[in-house]
Design an enzyme around this catalytic site. Structure first.
Site, PDB file in Angstrom:
ATOM      1  N   ASP A  34       0.931  -1.272  -0.027  1.00  0.00           N
ATOM      2  CA  ASP A  34       0.098   0.078  -0.150  1.00  0.00           C
ATOM      3  C   ASP A  34       0.926   0.977  -0.084  1.00  0.00           C
ATOM      4  O   ASP A  34       1.870   0.983   0.804  1.00  0.00           O
ATOM      5  CB  ASP A  34      -1.519   0.336   1.798  1.00  0.00           C
ATOM      6  CG  ASP A  34      -2.657  -1.513   0.776  1.00  0.00           C
ATOM      7  OD1 ASP A  34      -1.854  -2.038   0.455  1.00  0.00           O
ATOM      8  OD2 ASP A  34      -2.833  -0.914   2.193  1.00  0.00           O
ATOM      9  N   HIS A  46      -6.007   2.602  -3.681  1.00  0.00           N
ATOM     10  CA  HIS A  46      -6.417   2.542  -2.006  1.00  0.00           C
ATOM     11  C   HIS A  46      -7.151   3.625  -1.641  1.00  0.00           C
ATOM     12  O   HIS A  46      -7.155   4.306  -0.679  1.00  0.00           O
ATOM     13  CB  HIS A  46      -4.851   2.622  -1.950  1.00  0.00           C
ATOM     14  CG  HIS A  46      -4.587   2.452  -0.694  1.00  0.00           C
ATOM     15  ND1 HIS A  46      -5.026   1.201   0.086  1.00  0.00           N
ATOM     16  CD2 HIS A  46      -3.599   2.671   0.730  1.00  0.00           C
ATOM     17  CE1 HIS A  46      -5.456   1.269   1.577  1.00  0.00           C
ATOM     18  NE2 HIS A  46      -4.173   2.441   1.415  1.00  0.00           N
ATOM     19  N   HIS A 105      -7.602   9.339   2.540  1.00  0.00           N
ATOM     20  CA  HIS A 105      -7.679   7.862   3.409  1.00  0.00           C
ATOM     21  C   HIS A 105      -8.558   8.346   4.632  1.00  0.00           C
ATOM     22  O   HIS A 105      -8.096   7.937   5.986  1.00  0.00           O
ATOM     23  CB  HIS A 105      -6.105   7.716   3.900  1.00  0.00           C
ATOM     24  CG  HIS A 105      -5.219   6.698   4.362  1.00  0.00           C
ATOM     25  ND1 HIS A 105      -5.718   6.324   5.336  1.00  0.00           N
ATOM     26  CD2 HIS A 105      -5.163   5.900   3.770  1.00  0.00           C
ATOM     27  CE1 HIS A 105      -5.042   4.848   5.346  1.00  0.00           C
ATOM     28  NE2 HIS A 105      -4.454   4.805   4.404  1.00  0.00           N
ATOM     29  N   HIS A 133       4.070  -1.925   3.261  1.00  0.00           N
ATOM     30  CA  HIS A 133       3.748  -0.878   2.725  1.00  0.00           C
ATOM     31  C   HIS A 133       4.601  -0.384   2.277  1.00  0.00           C
ATOM     32  O   HIS A 133       5.794  -1.090   2.407  1.00  0.00           O
ATOM     33  CB  HIS A 133       3.461   0.166   4.338  1.00  0.00           C
ATOM     34  CG  HIS A 133       2.212  -0.701   4.935  1.00  0.00           C
ATOM     35  ND1 HIS A 133       2.020  -1.510   5.604  1.00  0.00           N
ATOM     36  CD2 HIS A 133       1.092   0.081   4.713  1.00  0.00           C
ATOM     37  CE1 HIS A 133       0.699  -1.853   5.711  1.00  0.00           C
ATOM     38  NE2 HIS A 133      -0.198  -0.998   5.263  1.00  0.00           N
TER      39      HIS A 133
END
Length: 250
Positions: A61, A113, A117, A207
């Site tokens: 990610d 993604h 966020h 990540h």
């Protein structure tokens, strides 16, 4: 009079039956059961797949920074790992377009993604659709890739979110093995966690954002260790083609 009474009674019965059917339909719809009744399963998140082959998908990610991603790509190249999946946020893709293009040019799979966020469960369906659409457009404008896989921010979802994303043509990808690299627990801890938990058909969470400061250091040992255990690396899409997904809703 008897005929009229029978007609009224029949009408009342029909109305009552229709009302019952309506309430049952609403109940089944809310509980995701209508799809099951017609032979389809309600949408679910994918954590791993059932397979006898020793294959795993490394997933990364990215939502912030420009230091870690190039280091991760360098390790993958040096280790000869040609198959991995990167989930890119929309703003990061626009801001760090050269790195996003490098991921594409190296042949790695790209998924979404999201854009902002935030936890999807805290927002409306319209907000979710808007955010996913913005991210999809940003990734497409930079890389030419039209995303069909998504990892929701923070891995947050519920049945409503899954349905919304499914209706947009997306498959929600979670993970079976969490490296916990986002906690920066130490290179050894990250490596050991992946190597002791990985199983055939696994989706491994890593990540490549700058907040994760030890991923590139742990990655070589992770790759070597998995290979020593007989694992090969594939993309998430290739993994999904391998077998029927084993999924669950938390």
């Amino acid at each position: 009079m008897f005929i009229i009474w029978r007609a009224r009674t029949l009408t009342q019965i029909i109305i009552a039956a229709a009302t019952i059917v309506l309430f049952m339909a609403i109940f089944y719809w809310q509980n995701g059961a209508i799809a099951t009744l017609v032979g389809q399963q309600p949408p679910s998140a994918i954590y791993k797949v059932d397979t006898n082959r020793r294959i795993v998908a490394l997933t990364f990610d990215i939502s912030w920074g420009d230091q870690m991603a190039p280091k991760v790509l360098h390790v993958l190249k040096n280790k000869g790992v040609t198959k991995a999946t990167f989930f890119l946020s929309g703003p990061w893709t626009l801001q760090k377009s050269e790195i996003a293009k490098q991921i594409r040019d190296m042949g790695y799979e790209i998924g979404s993604h999201g854009y902002k966020h935030d936890n999807f469960t805290e927002h409306s369906n319209d907000w979710i659709r808007s955010q996913v659409t913005k991210a999809e457009q940003a990734i497409y404008d930079v890389t030419g890739v039209k995303t069909r896989l998504i990892r929701t921010p923070n891995g947050d979802f519920d049945k409503r979110v899954l349905r919304t994303l499914h209706d947009m043509g997306y498959t929600v990808i979670q993970w079976h093995t969490d490296s916990l690299d986002w906690k920066n627990p130490g290179v050894g801890a990250i490596t050991q966690r992946v190597l002791t938990r990985a199983v055939p058909g696994d989706i491994i969470l890593l990540h490549a954002s700058d907040t994760c400061k030890q991923t590139d250091q742990a990655l070589p040992a992770i790759i070597d260790g998995l290979r020593q255990k007989g694992f090969e690396f594939v993309t998430v899409s290739e993994l999904l083609q391998e077998a029927s997904p084993k999924s669950k809703l938390e």
